[in-house]
Design a protein around this motif. Structure first.
Motif, PDB file in Angstrom:
ATOM      1  N   LEU A 135       0.836  -1.208   0.000  1.00 45.99           N
ATOM      2  CA  LEU A 135       0.000   0.000   0.000  1.00 45.99           C
ATOM      3  C   LEU A 135       0.869   1.255   0.000  1.00 45.99           C
ATOM      4  CD1 LEU A 135      -2.799  -0.908   2.599  1.00 45.99           C
ATOM      5  CD2 LEU A 135      -3.048  -0.724   0.123  1.00 45.99           C
ATOM      6  N   ASN A 136       0.300   2.339  -0.517  1.00 52.24           N
ATOM      7  CA  ASN A 136       1.018   3.611  -0.496  1.00 52.24           C
ATOM      8  C   ASN A 136       1.034   4.198   0.908  1.00 52.24           C
ATOM      9  OD1 ASN A 136      -1.579   4.517  -0.132  1.00 52.24           O
ATOM     10  ND2 ASN A 136      -1.690   5.681  -2.029  1.00 52.24           N
ATOM     11  N   ASP A 137       1.645   5.366   1.056  1.00 50.17           N
ATOM     12  CA  ASP A 137       1.818   5.961   2.388  1.00 50.17           C
ATOM     13  C   ASP A 137       0.491   6.286   3.069  1.00 50.17           C
ATOM     14  OD1 ASP A 137       4.520   5.778   2.026  1.00 50.17           O
ATOM     15  OD2 ASP A 137       4.764   7.853   1.341  1.00 50.17           O
ATOM     16  N   THR A 138      -0.528   6.595   2.279  1.00 54.14           N
ATOM     17  CA  THR A 138      -1.833   6.952   2.865  1.00 54.14           C
ATOM     18  C   THR A 138      -2.783   5.762   2.964  1.00 54.14           C
ATOM     19  OG1 THR A 138      -2.556   7.648   0.658  1.00 54.14           O
ATOM     20  CG2 THR A 138      -1.717   9.357   2.137  1.00 54.14           C
ATOM     21  N   ASN A 139      -2.289   4.580   2.617  1.00 52.68           N
ATOM     22  CA  ASN A 139      -3.077   3.340   2.727  1.00 52.68           C
ATOM     23  C   ASN A 139      -4.404   3.386   1.966  1.00 52.68           C
ATOM     24  OD1 ASN A 139      -1.135   2.166   4.264  1.00 52.68           O
ATOM     25  ND2 ASN A 139      -2.240   2.268   6.208  1.00 52.68           N
ATOM     26  N   ASP A 140      -4.432   4.088   0.842  1.00 48.36           N
ATOM     27  CA  ASP A 140      -5.683   4.144   0.083  1.00 48.36           C
ATOM     28  C   ASP A 140      -5.521   3.656  -1.358  1.00 48.36           C
ATOM     29  OD1 ASP A 140      -4.192   6.182  -0.966  1.00 48.36           O
ATOM     30  OD2 ASP A 140      -5.634   7.774  -0.543  1.00 48.36           O
ATOM     31  N   ALA A 141      -4.323   3.105  -1.676  1.00 50.70           N
ATOM     32  CA  ALA A 141      -4.117   2.569  -3.018  1.00 50.70           C
ATOM     33  C   ALA A 141      -2.957   1.575  -2.994  1.00 50.70           C
ATOM     34  CB  ALA A 141      -3.824   3.691  -4.009  1.00 50.70           C
ATOM     35  N   PHE A 142      -3.001   0.621  -3.927  1.00 52.12           N
ATOM     36  CA  PHE A 142      -1.934  -0.370  -4.014  1.00 52.12           C
ATOM     37  C   PHE A 142      -0.805   0.149  -4.911  1.00 52.12           C
ATOM     38  CE2 PHE A 142      -5.626  -3.005  -2.944  1.00 52.12           C
ATOM     39  CZ  PHE A 142      -5.104  -3.766  -1.906  1.00 52.12           C
TER      40      PHE A 142
END
Length: 431
Positions: free
Chosen positions: A215-222
């Motif tokens: 996940l990215n840093d904001t945990n909203d996308a792979f």
């Protein structure tokens, strides 16, 4: 319910009750001379299913029964001769006359619908009558302003495809190029579903799984690269007879050894691998076959590995779908241009009918449904307004006072503070 809904407030909706006979009695019942209560469980369903609504719609429909045909005769059949200004005035009078005997229907709202649609109709009519009928088949460059740099003072115009001089591209696609149009919308719908699937999978991850690098840093996308890396690592230990045979093949370096191995190894499905000109198989193709076989392994459902495998499959599908969408959209755009340029007279007039008349008539025929929705909204508002009783309010006050009193009991202080709290508890009515 204490009291209920005041009769006088319900009676303020008298114009609706006159338009829909017996509907009021189907929704309300008297609790006293001054109050009513709602006697149905579902206000919306009770109103919409009442027979008076169908009767009302029938009256409205009858009033405008030949309206579409009249418009078609005036605007389509007499397209080169009709006067836009005179026709609008004629239609206004016609609409007022038709709606006059339909209760509660607002003739000025109907006129506004005509006015909103007439700008498009009159503009097109003037172009056709001025430039000639063939202007319907005209397609113009679609010019847009495009900045090269954010601080550019002069923004040049560049062409971005084409647009119909009279006929909108989307209308032609929807009505004539239906198969291509639907195919593109199906791809767009699937891309939206894939986006929703990503969100659902992210929501299903626990805290530890969210901390992984996929996940990215904001945990909203792979992250594509990390997902691929994780899947490769997770599948690295997956084996089968064909996988092991292909790995041995990759260790070979000489052409003769490879050809002998190919001829003697019947475990590998060689026909599924890209073959080189010399009869051997490329290493990259062999590795792709290994990955394909490993990808066929199914991890237990709901495991982290299963979810990320699903994500990778979605990513690959999404990438291909976007590629297909771009190509098919470009193809359809050119196909639409050519279609407009080659329309015959009948098809051109039919499309004008759909552009001018159908939206206008559909909007007018939607008036009864809008009136019904307004009534439903007003009745639900009355119900909600009086649904909280005095008894409910008293209970809420009592509960809050008791909670506050219990909080007082946990406080500490000197004698004067405690005496003050005791007096406050008496004011709140708590023993």
């Amino acid at each position: 319910m204490f009291g209920g809904i005041p009769v006088k407030e319900v009676d303020q909706l008298v114009e609706y009750w006159e338009a829909f006979p017996k509907l009021k009695d189907a929704i309300f019942e008297k609790t006293s001379d001054e109050y009513l209560s709602v006697k149905c469980d579902d206000i919306r369903t009770a109103i919409k299913s009442h027979v008076s609504l169908e009767n009302y719609k029938r009256v409205f429909s009858n009033a405008f029964s030949d309206f579409y045909e009249n418009l078609k005769n005036d605007l389509i059949e007499e397209i080169l001769d009709v006067s836009p200004e005179h026709e609008k005035e004629k239609l206004s009078e016609d609409i007022f006359a038709r709606i006059e005997n339909v209760k509660i229907a607002d003739k000025y709202k109907a006129y506004q619908i005509l006015s909103d649609n007439w700008d498009v109709i009159s503009t097109d009519l003037e172009m056709i009558q001025t430039e000639g009928f063939e202007v319907i088949n005209q397609v113009d460059p679609n010019m847009i302003q495009k900045k090269k740099e954010a601080n550019d003072d002069e923004v040049p115009e560049v062409q971005d495809g084409w647009k119909g001089h009279i006929l909108p591209f989307e209308l032609v696609q929807r009505e004539i190029l239906t198969e291509d149009f639907n195919e593109i919308h199906a791809i767009e719908k699937r891309l939206m579903e894939i986006t929703s699937s990503y969100a659902e999978i992210i929501d299903s991850l626990d805290a530890e799984e969210r901390d992984s690098s996929v996940l990215n840093d904001t945990n909203d996308a792979f992250v594509v690269k990390e997902v691929r890396s994780f899947v490769a690592e997770a599948l690295s230990d997956v084996e089968s007879d064909e996988i092991n045979a292909l790995k041995k093949y990759l260790e070979l370096s000489k052409k003769k050894e490879k050809l002998d191995y190919i001829n003697n190894c019947d475990v590998v499905k060689w026909h599924l691998i890209e073959q080189g000109a010399d009869g051997t198989y490329k290493k990259g193709s062999a590795r792709n076959r290994i990955m394909e076989l490993q990808r066929s392994y199914e991890f237990p459902e709901d495991t982290f590995e299963y979810k990320i495998m699903t994500v990778l499959s979605l990513m690959e599908e999404e990438k291909q779908a976007k590629k297909d969408l771009k190509q098919k959209s470009e193809d359809l755009h050119i196909k639409t241009k050519e279609t407009i340029e080659n329309l015959d007279e009948d098809k051109s007039l039919y499309l004008l009918e759909l552009k001018w008349i159908k939206p206008l008539v559909d909007s007018i025929f939607a008036i009864p449904d809008e009136i019904i929705e307004e009534l439903i909204s007003k009745v639900i508002h009355l119900y909600d307004k009086y649904s909280t009783t005095f008894s409910d309010i008293e209970n809420q006050i009592e509960n809050k006072s008791e909670i506050l009193s219990n909080m007082f009991d946990e406080l500490v202080g000197n004698t004067y503070d405690i005496e003050g709290l005791s007096e406050l508890k008496k004011i709140l009515g708590v023993e």
